[in-house]
Enzyme design. Structure first.
Site, PDB file in Angstrom:
ATOM      1  N   HIS A  70       0.828  -1.205   0.000  1.00  0.00           N
ATOM      2  CA  HIS A  70       0.000   0.000   0.000  1.00  0.00           C
ATOM      3  C   HIS A  70       0.861   1.253   0.000  1.00  0.00           C
ATOM      4  CE1 HIS A  70       0.343   0.952   4.407  1.00  0.00           C
ATOM      5  NE2 HIS A  70       0.426  -0.363   4.558  1.00  0.00           N
ATOM      6  N   ASP A 187       6.267   1.835   7.053  1.00  0.00           N
ATOM      7  CA  ASP A 187       4.985   1.187   6.787  1.00  0.00           C
ATOM      8  C   ASP A 187       4.188   2.099   5.867  1.00  0.00           C
ATOM      9  OD1 ASP A 187       2.473   0.003   6.854  1.00  0.00           O
ATOM     10  OD2 ASP A 187       2.062   0.555   8.926  1.00  0.00           O
ATOM     11  N   GLU A 221      -5.169   1.380   2.639  1.00  0.00           N
ATOM     12  CA  GLU A 221      -4.980   0.313   3.610  1.00  0.00           C
ATOM     13  C   GLU A 221      -5.051   0.823   5.039  1.00  0.00           C
ATOM     14  OE1 GLU A 221      -2.790  -2.495   6.269  1.00  0.00           O
ATOM     15  OE2 GLU A 221      -2.391  -0.381   5.829  1.00  0.00           O
ATOM     16  N   GLU A 222      -4.502   2.006   5.291  1.00  0.00           N
ATOM     17  CA  GLU A 222      -4.464   2.516   6.660  1.00  0.00           C
ATOM     18  C   GLU A 222      -5.859   2.847   7.209  1.00  0.00           C
ATOM     19  OE1 GLU A 222      -2.071   2.252   8.495  1.00  0.00           O
ATOM     20  OE2 GLU A 222      -0.221   2.340   7.343  1.00  0.00           O
ATOM     21  N   ASP A 242       4.038  -6.247   3.833  1.00  0.00           N
ATOM     22  CA  ASP A 242       3.821  -5.168   4.792  1.00  0.00           C
ATOM     23  C   ASP A 242       4.838  -5.308   5.917  1.00  0.00           C
ATOM     24  OD1 ASP A 242       2.572  -2.983   6.156  1.00  0.00           O
ATOM     25  OD2 ASP A 242       0.645  -3.575   5.308  1.00  0.00           O
ATOM     26  N   HIS A 322       4.193   2.562  13.312  1.00  0.00           N
ATOM     27  CA  HIS A 322       3.359   3.761  13.397  1.00  0.00           C
ATOM     28  C   HIS A 322       3.914   4.789  14.374  1.00  0.00           C
ATOM     29  CE1 HIS A 322      -0.644   2.226  11.469  1.00  0.00           C
ATOM     30  NE2 HIS A 322       0.430   2.003  10.730  1.00  0.00           N
TER      31      HIS A 322
END
Length: 373
Positions: A70, A187, A221-222, A242, A322
């Protein structure tokens, strides 16, 4: 094992990290990845919103594969123009307010962009003393300080700020001599770099693929939708690429491939997952297995949307996901090698040619023995 270009991998990752792409603001990175595919002469199509579906032609039909990463990242959105000339914000994606404090950001208004910093409401110990350490760490206790002479809501409105403006967080990358890569948004820009590097390696070496593969690049995706609307009926198996979560209680590492057995959204296909494990062992690709309890991938969104296909998740190791993220080039290189190995491997479950088929030819697990994908 075909050679991969680790210099290209690192250069591509740094180029991607320089492009703001929070969910909902991904057009620029879609163009960048599209131009990269064009430079490699890889055909691709875009959905209405900008997800990319490329094609690597294989020898046999009806058992198409997909690999998916993504392009979107976490970020923030303006929810309030405050009387003090600052911006109240809400998160894009799911990430802790603790890691938002102090972030340098770009705010995109309708007509231009501005620079700023995410600050806690009580940011100065010279003013608030010990309260700077005791105020709750929540998104309601954060605001964006804009690098303009703005002191009132009217000042914000004059400059064109609005509720709903997108905020991108600086990636601030650093590559160390020991091979670690530190940045926000690894990410999943590290996964995108691995996928592009694998495509380049296959193209440069002229490798033959047994079946057609569709490299996918999703843009939401997030926020949970990811690969829900980009698949076609010919795709029998999809491997998501990922990050893993390196932390106490997890089995992931920063310097290997991680093969996920399940996450919050999916139990991954036994046959496909064990085929990937077998490829790691046959080609001496370092790997570990892990289970993620608070994590959801593109593969999970594809299954939730009703797609009937085998799914797996392979990862690069990531510390502080994150947050202030870190991985190692060894993990990225190993993951790229596994992608190449998988795309060159022959599918073994011919029954997957059928959208609906008979019992004959369907695999059966018994006493630990299985026919692998």
């Amino acid at each position: 094992m075909i050679p991969i270009d680790t210099d290209y991998l690192k250069e591509t990752l740094l180029k991607l990290l320089a492009i703001p792409s929070p969910t909902g603001y991904t057009d620029q990175i879609v163009h960048t990845v599209g131009r990269e595919l064009e430079s490699m002469k890889i055909p691709f199509e875009l959905t209405r919103r900008g997800a990319i579906r490329a094609t690597l032609q294989g020898e046999k039909p009806l058992l198409d594969r997909a690999i998916v990463t993504h392009l979107d990242t976490i970020g923030a959105i303006v929810r309030e123009l405050k009387p003090n000339g600052r911006l109240g914000i809400a998160m894009i994606g799911h990430w802790p307010a603790r890691f938002a404090e102090g972030a340098r950001v770009t705010i995109f208004t309708d007509n231009r962009s501005f620079r700023g910093t995410i600050q806690p409401l009580k940011a100065s110990g010279h003013v608030y003393n010990e309260e700077v350490d005791t105020q709750p760490v929540t998104w309601d206790n954060l605001e964006v300080r804009i690098d303009e002479k703005v002191y009132t809501r009217a000042d914000l409105e004059t400059l064109g700020f609005n509720v709903g403006d997108i905020i991108a967080v600086d990636s601030a990358p650093e590559v160390t001599q020991s091979g670690f890569i530190k940045a926000r948004h690894l990410d999943n820009k590290a996964g995108v770099a691995c996928q592009l590097t694998a495509i380049k390696a296959l193209r440069d070496t002229g490798a033959t693929l047994p079946v057609t593969c569709h490299p996918l690049f999703t843009i939401s995706e997030e926020e949970g939708t990811g690969a829900s609307s980009i698949l076609t009926g010919n795709i029998a198996a999809m491997v998501a690429i990922d990050n893993s979560t390196v932390a106490p209680g997890q089995n992931s590492r920063e310097d290997t491939v991680i093969i996920a057995m399940r996450d919050q959204g999916a139990i991954y296909d036994y046959h496909l997952t064990h085929r990937l494990i077998q490829l790691c062992e046959e080609q001496s690709i370092p790997y570990v297995r892990d289970v993620f309890r608070h994590y959801r991938s593109d593969a999970a969104s594809a299954l939730s949307a009703g797609n009937d296909l085998r799914t797996a998740l392979i990862c690069f190791g990531l510390d502080a996901s994150h947050g202030h993220e870190r991985t190692h080039i060894d993990s990225l290189a190993s993951l790229t090698n596994l992608i190449c190995a998988y795309l060159q491997s022959t599918p073994r479950i011919q029954h997957d040619r059928n959208k609906l088929g008979p019992l004959e030819g369907f695999p059966m697990l018994a006493l630990g023995k299985n026919e692998k994908e």
